[in-house]
Design an enzyme around this catalytic site. Structure first.
Site, PDB file in Angstrom:
ATOM      1  N   GLY A 195      -3.655  40.621  23.294  1.00  0.00           N
ATOM      2  CA  GLY A 195      -5.004  40.081  23.160  1.00  0.00           C
ATOM      3  C   GLY A 195      -5.068  38.676  23.702  1.00  0.00           C
ATOM      4  O   GLY A 195      -4.050  37.992  23.812  1.00  0.00           O
ATOM      5  N   GLY A 235      -6.413  35.037  23.122  1.00  0.00           N
ATOM      6  CA  GLY A 235      -6.935  34.168  22.090  1.00  0.00           C
ATOM      7  C   GLY A 235      -7.908  33.174  22.684  1.00  0.00           C
ATOM      8  O   GLY A 235      -8.060  33.085  23.900  1.00  0.00           O
ATOM      9  N   PHE A 244      -7.417  30.159  22.540  1.00  0.00           N
ATOM     10  CA  PHE A 244      -6.638  28.999  22.977  1.00  0.00           C
ATOM     11  C   PHE A 244      -5.298  29.380  23.580  1.00  0.00           C
ATOM     12  O   PHE A 244      -4.661  28.581  24.241  1.00  0.00           O
ATOM     13  CB  PHE A 244      -6.384  28.076  21.785  1.00  0.00           C
ATOM     14  CG  PHE A 244      -5.554  28.743  20.760  1.00  0.00           C
ATOM     15  CD1 PHE A 244      -4.181  28.573  20.774  1.00  0.00           C
ATOM     16  CD2 PHE A 244      -6.115  29.581  19.811  1.00  0.00           C
ATOM     17  CE1 PHE A 244      -3.390  29.218  19.848  1.00  0.00           C
ATOM     18  CE2 PHE A 244      -5.330  30.220  18.880  1.00  0.00           C
ATOM     19  CZ  PHE A 244      -3.974  30.041  18.905  1.00  0.00           C
ATOM     20  N   THR A 282      -2.293  33.045  23.866  1.00  0.00           N
ATOM     21  CA  THR A 282      -2.189  34.483  24.082  1.00  0.00           C
ATOM     22  C   THR A 282      -1.461  35.132  22.912  1.00  0.00           C
ATOM     23  O   THR A 282      -0.720  34.474  22.175  1.00  0.00           O
ATOM     24  CB  THR A 282      -1.367  34.793  25.345  1.00  0.00           C
ATOM     25  OG1 THR A 282      -0.147  34.062  25.247  1.00  0.00           O
ATOM     26  CG2 THR A 282      -2.104  34.386  26.601  1.00  0.00           C
ATOM     27  N   VAL A 283      -1.672  36.428  22.773  1.00  0.00           N
ATOM     28  CA  VAL A 283      -0.913  37.205  21.800  1.00  0.00           C
ATOM     29  C   VAL A 283      -0.205  38.322  22.571  1.00  0.00           C
ATOM     30  O   VAL A 283      -0.839  39.049  23.334  1.00  0.00           O
ATOM     31  CB  VAL A 283      -1.832  37.788  20.708  1.00  0.00           C
ATOM     32  CG1 VAL A 283      -1.018  38.589  19.703  1.00  0.00           C
ATOM     33  CG2 VAL A 283      -2.600  36.681  19.993  1.00  0.00           C
ATOM     34  N   LYS A 297       2.023  34.981  18.718  1.00  0.00           N
ATOM     35  CA  LYS A 297       0.840  34.197  19.098  1.00  0.00           C
ATOM     36  C   LYS A 297       1.359  32.865  19.631  1.00  0.00           C
ATOM     37  O   LYS A 297       2.076  32.160  18.921  1.00  0.00           O
ATOM     38  CB  LYS A 297      -0.054  34.017  17.868  1.00  0.00           C
ATOM     39  CG  LYS A 297      -1.439  33.463  18.173  1.00  0.00           C
ATOM     40  CD  LYS A 297      -2.357  33.596  16.955  1.00  0.00           C
ATOM     41  CE  LYS A 297      -3.708  32.953  17.223  1.00  0.00           C
ATOM     42  NZ  LYS A 297      -4.661  33.113  16.115  1.00  0.00           N
ATOM     43  N   ASP A 308     -13.564  32.733   9.494  1.00  0.00           N
ATOM     44  CA  ASP A 308     -13.764  33.398  10.790  1.00  0.00           C
ATOM     45  C   ASP A 308     -13.630  34.916  10.636  1.00  0.00           C
ATOM     46  O   ASP A 308     -13.007  35.581  11.467  1.00  0.00           O
ATOM     47  CB  ASP A 308     -12.756  32.845  11.803  1.00  0.00           C
ATOM     48  CG  ASP A 308     -13.202  33.011  13.256  1.00  0.00           C
ATOM     49  OD1 ASP A 308     -14.365  33.404  13.475  1.00  0.00           O
ATOM     50  OD2 ASP A 308     -12.381  32.759  14.158  1.00  0.00           O
TER      51      ASP A 308
END
Ligand code: ADP
Ligand code: MG
Ligand code: MG
Length: 272
Positions: free
Chosen positions: A10, A12, A14, A16-17, A36, A131
């Site tokens: 995924g 992010g 800010f 990456t994952v 992450k 969130d």
């Protein structure tokens, strides 16, 4: 910890994952994790996330954290947090790939109950997630809910009177009235966002139909409107969402109260 970076899972806001493959044998650390990562200039928020996850480690509905480290990759220094791998992906994708972008109500009830267990745990520990949205709710290998992305999470603050001018954070469509009016967010803000998530799973889209942040701020913050409850929902479901969409945060139901609501109060909706 000896691990190598695998495929991207995924993007992010800010960093990456990625998948992380653990190379040493250990009964404590699984062979597949998620990592992450972010550059050093952005590491404060990820470090905050890691510290909070370390405290919230005994709840099956919250993503687990296995550790942190620094790596040097192609001359770039990265801060990495190793997380439990949620192989079912984000609930957002599951909803997007279902018929009409909606989930059957029995499934929604099961997810909602699990989310309430996770939120109740977070709030009991004195934190607010800040969130909650479909993209931050992940699914484990057996379909169990894993609340993730604690990047905006914070300690519940003592009530400050007249504390106007708080920064707008999180995702506008999930914004509570207290945030829209510039007040501090406490646990009730997560419950408002949960109402949005439930409405979205049942209704196939955000319960707000509006064109942008200014309109949303006007409708939530100034006019005190609440989102539309989807029509295709049982009376228990409608009542549940209405309890989440109470304008006054002090009168909104808590996670603990909602766990006894008839919409979720049935052992058939337990994961285990
Ligand atoms: P950001 O704070 O940048 O939004 P997230 O923690 O929400 O970062 O991760 C971004 C995306 O990466 C998620 O929406 C999800 O699709 C994927 N992802 C994050 N953590 C995991 C995980 N532990 N297992 C599987 N996928 C993950
Ligand atoms: Mg996220
Ligand atoms: Mg985040």
């Amino acid at each position: 910890m000896d691990w190598v970076r695998g495929e991207k899972l995924g993007n992010g806001s800010f960093g990456t994952v990625n998948l992380a493959i653990h190379r040493s044998r250990s009964s404590q650390i699984p062979p597949l994790m998620a990592v992450k990562s972010c550059g050093m200039s952005l590491s404060d928020s990820l470090m905050n996330e890691k510290l909070i996850l370390d405290e919230l480690k005994d709840c099956p509905e919250i993503i687990r954290c296995f550790g942190e480290n620094f790596t040097d990759e192609n001359g770039v220094k990265l801060y990495n947090v190793l997380l439990e791998y949620a192989s079912g992906g984000a609930l957002a994708d599951k909803v997007k790939n279902s018929c009409d972008n909606r989930l059957p109500e029995s499934e929604v009830r099961r997810y909602t109950k699990a989310l309430l267990k996770g939120l109740n745990y977070i709030h009991k520990f004195g934190y607010v997630h800040c969130d909650i949205k479909l993209q931050n709710i992940l699914l484990g290998p057996n379909g169990g809910v894993k609340i993730a992305d604690f990047g905006l999470a914070k300690r519940v603050e003592k009530k400050k009177e007249g504390n106007f001018g708080c920064e707008l954070r999180g995702t506008p469509l999930y914004m509570s009235p207290e945030m829209a009016t510039g007040n501090e967010q406490g646990p009730p803000a997560d419950i408002w966002a949960l109402g949005c998530v439930v409405a979205e799973m049942v209704g196939g889209a955000s319960p707000w139909r509006c064109s942008g942040l200014a309109e949303l701020l006007m409708r939530i913050g100034v006019r005190g409107e609440v989102p539309e409850v989807p029509g295709n929902l049982s009376s228990e479901g409608k009542d549940f969402i209405e309890k989440c969409f109470v304008n006054d945060p002090s009168k909104r139901w808590t996670a603990e109260m909602l766990l006894n609501h008839p919409f979720v109060d049935d052992q058939d909706f337990d994961d285990t």
